[in-house]
Design an enzyme around this catalytic site. Structure first.
Site, PDB file in Angstrom:
ATOM      1  N   GLU A 193      20.861   7.903 -33.325  1.00 48.58           N
ATOM      2  CA  GLU A 193      21.674   8.603 -34.330  1.00 48.58           C
ATOM      3  C   GLU A 193      20.861   8.882 -35.605  1.00 48.58           C
ATOM      4  O   GLU A 193      20.916   9.994 -36.135  1.00 48.58           O
ATOM      5  CB  GLU A 193      22.924   7.777 -34.644  1.00 48.58           C
ATOM      6  CG  GLU A 193      23.832   8.426 -35.656  1.00 48.58           C
ATOM      7  CD  GLU A 193      25.058   7.578 -35.975  1.00 48.58           C
ATOM      8  OE1 GLU A 193      25.783   7.198 -35.051  1.00 48.58           O
ATOM      9  OE2 GLU A 193      25.270   7.303 -37.178  1.00 48.58           O
ATOM     10  N   ARG A 195      29.296  13.527 -34.340  1.00 46.93           N
ATOM     11  CA  ARG A 195      28.040  13.180 -35.045  1.00 46.93           C
ATOM     12  C   ARG A 195      27.071  14.358 -35.083  1.00 46.93           C
ATOM     13  O   ARG A 195      25.852  14.177 -34.987  1.00 46.93           O
ATOM     14  CB  ARG A 195      27.339  11.969 -34.408  1.00 46.93           C
ATOM     15  CG  ARG A 195      27.985  10.600 -34.535  1.00 46.93           C
ATOM     16  CD  ARG A 195      28.206  10.181 -35.954  1.00 46.93           C
ATOM     17  NE  ARG A 195      29.497  10.660 -36.402  1.00 46.93           N
ATOM     18  CZ  ARG A 195      30.667  10.091 -36.102  1.00 46.93           C
ATOM     19  NH1 ARG A 195      30.700   9.018 -35.399  1.00 46.93           N
ATOM     20  NH2 ARG A 195      31.799  10.572 -36.536  1.00 46.93           N
ATOM     21  N   SER A 249      24.930   2.471 -36.937  1.00 47.64           N
ATOM     22  CA  SER A 249      24.789   2.535 -35.479  1.00 47.64           C
ATOM     23  C   SER A 249      23.479   3.247 -35.147  1.00 47.64           C
ATOM     24  O   SER A 249      23.241   4.361 -35.620  1.00 47.64           O
ATOM     25  CB  SER A 249      25.946   3.318 -34.864  1.00 47.64           C
ATOM     26  OG  SER A 249      27.156   2.672 -35.182  1.00 47.64           O
TER      27      SER A 249
END
Ligand SMILES: Cc1cc2nc3c(=O)[nH]c(=O)nc-3n(C[C@H](O)[C@H](O)[C@H](O)COP(=O)(O)OP(=O)(O)OC[C@H]3O[C@@H](n4cnc5c(N)ncnc54)[C@H](O)[C@@H]3O)c2cc1C
Length: 370
Positions: free
Chosen positions: A362, A190, A268
């Protein structure tokens, strides 16, 4: 805040408008106040010109793709929002060696250049239809192609780093175009160099190198393999992989649906934490621990949240956990960004109290902090 609507072609020109553009109309959380300036960039020249104009006047800039990984303050954005709306998919050529008979042989795949403003899932659908392999497990992820290298989008055992050949950018510091080969993109879990140096690079175009055939890439994710009825590591038709992924994602509220508040999210909200061996050892015996190449261990943010006492649907307010997926923080219709952040803090702090692990958000926070 007075709003101005601007066009970047042929020269940047703006008119004052009484009704500002609200970020809540352009984010999947449906949160965020007004933009001071709004530029719709439908060509690459407009995109670069709008960014350069904002930089030249030292105006704060927000690049907006699909708004699916953004949490924008209720106060809005006191600067220029440039909405990336460039389009175009250009399959360059088969990557084939020429055999001794002069005919193409050992075809390595298809090189495809995709404009930053192309909707990601439209590109995945096209790839599956054309039998270009390598992105089928990334079906159903919202947002635009230009956003995918930023956090190295991933799901169900694939990530864009597997298939990106290069990323062409506008470098706002050196004021020039720069193309990065995949190896220079700093891709990790990520993350990427584009995320590590926030705001420096405007992604203009992403080039993918995809293999060709009707079978998808080897399935690496156990839940997807079970759904397809294949072993992990074996292959299934890419169209079946896409269908299975979309079905799995829908069951978790991870495909956008205006009628389903469980999908009014940024996906998420927390990344899976990367832990040292000592931190991982301190977790309960049944907590997931996935060894990483550098010796660290990745655990599951969803597991930690659930076991810290936050079940699916947690919350009584206007922002709650999704009823289908613990990791998604959702707007139930009337939430503000302040509501969402209060929920995020409650969950983050509860996990830290229970397990000593501080979860990291995130999505990108704009004008607000956790
Ligand atoms: C329901 C749902 C499910 C999701 N599932 C997943 C998933 O499975 N896996 C996953 O990895 N993510 C997932 N996401 C997160 C998100 O979809 C991805 O991160 C997506 O790639 C973000 O793209 P975007 O165009 O919406 O970016 P935006 O949200 O508009 O922007 C995100 C960041 O990227 C920057 N940015 C956007 N475009 C550019 C550009 N052209 N150049 C430079 N910077 C740019 C923005 O300034 C911002 O900092 C999900 C989100 C939702 C809502």
């Amino acid at each position: 805040m007075t709003a101005r609507r601007c066009w970047a072609s042929p020269r940047l020109s703006c008119v004052s408008e009484p009704a500002p553009e609200f970020l809540r109309d352009h984010t999947t959380l449906r949160l965020g106040g007004p933009a001071r300036h709004w530029v719709e960039a439908t060509t690459e020249a407009q995109l670069v010109e709008a960014v350069a104009a904002a930089d030249a006047s030292a105006t704060p800039l927000l690049l907006l793709g699909g708004g699916s990984n953004l949490v924008v303050a209720d106060e809005g954005f006191d600067g220029t929002v440039v909405h990336v709306a460039t389009r175009g998919v250009a399959p360059d050529a088969d990557v084939c060696e020429i055999g001794p008979d002069g005919e193409p042989a050992h075809c390595g795949g298809m090189v495809v250049r995709v404009a930053a403003g192309e909707p990601w899932d439209d590109f995945v659908a096209l790839a599956v239809a054309r039998q270009w392999i390598g992105v089928e497990a990334l079906s159903g992820i919202p947002g635009l192609v230009g956003g995918t290298p930023v956090q190295n989008v991933g799901a169900y055992g694939q990530e864009v780093a597997d298939t990106i050949a290069s990323v062409r950018t506008w470098d706002r510091v050196d004021r020039t175009q720069r193309t990065f080969a995949a190896v220079d993109c700093g891709f990790g879990y990520r993350t990427s160099r584009f995320k590590a140096e926030p705001g420096r690079y405007v992604v203009l175009e992403v080039t993918f190198q995809l293999t060709e055939g009707s079978l998808g890439a080897p399935v690496r994710y156990a839940e997807l393999a079970r759904t397809l009825g294949v072993e992990v590591g074996s292959r299934a038709p890419s169209a079946a992989v896409r269908d299975a992924v979309l079905a799995l994602r829908r069951s978790k509220g991870m495909v956008l649906d205006a009628d389903d508040h469980d999908t009014w999210s940024a996906g998420s909200f927390f990344t899976n934490p990367i832990l040292s061996a000592d931190q991982a050892a301190a977790l309960p015996a049944d907590a997931p621990r996935w060894p990483q190449p550098d010796g660290s261990l990745k655990s599951s943010a969803a597991w930690l949240i659930e076991h810290a006492g936050f079940a699916k649907g947690f919350g009584t307010g206007r922002a709650r956990l999704s009823t289908k997926h613990t990791l998604a923080l959702t707007n139930r219709g009337q939430a503000t960004t302040a509501d969402l952040l209060a929920l995020a803090r409650e969950v983050r702090d509860g996990v830290e109290r229970a397990f000593g692990v501080r979860l990291v958000n995130e999505p990108v926070l704009v004008g607000c902090t956790l």
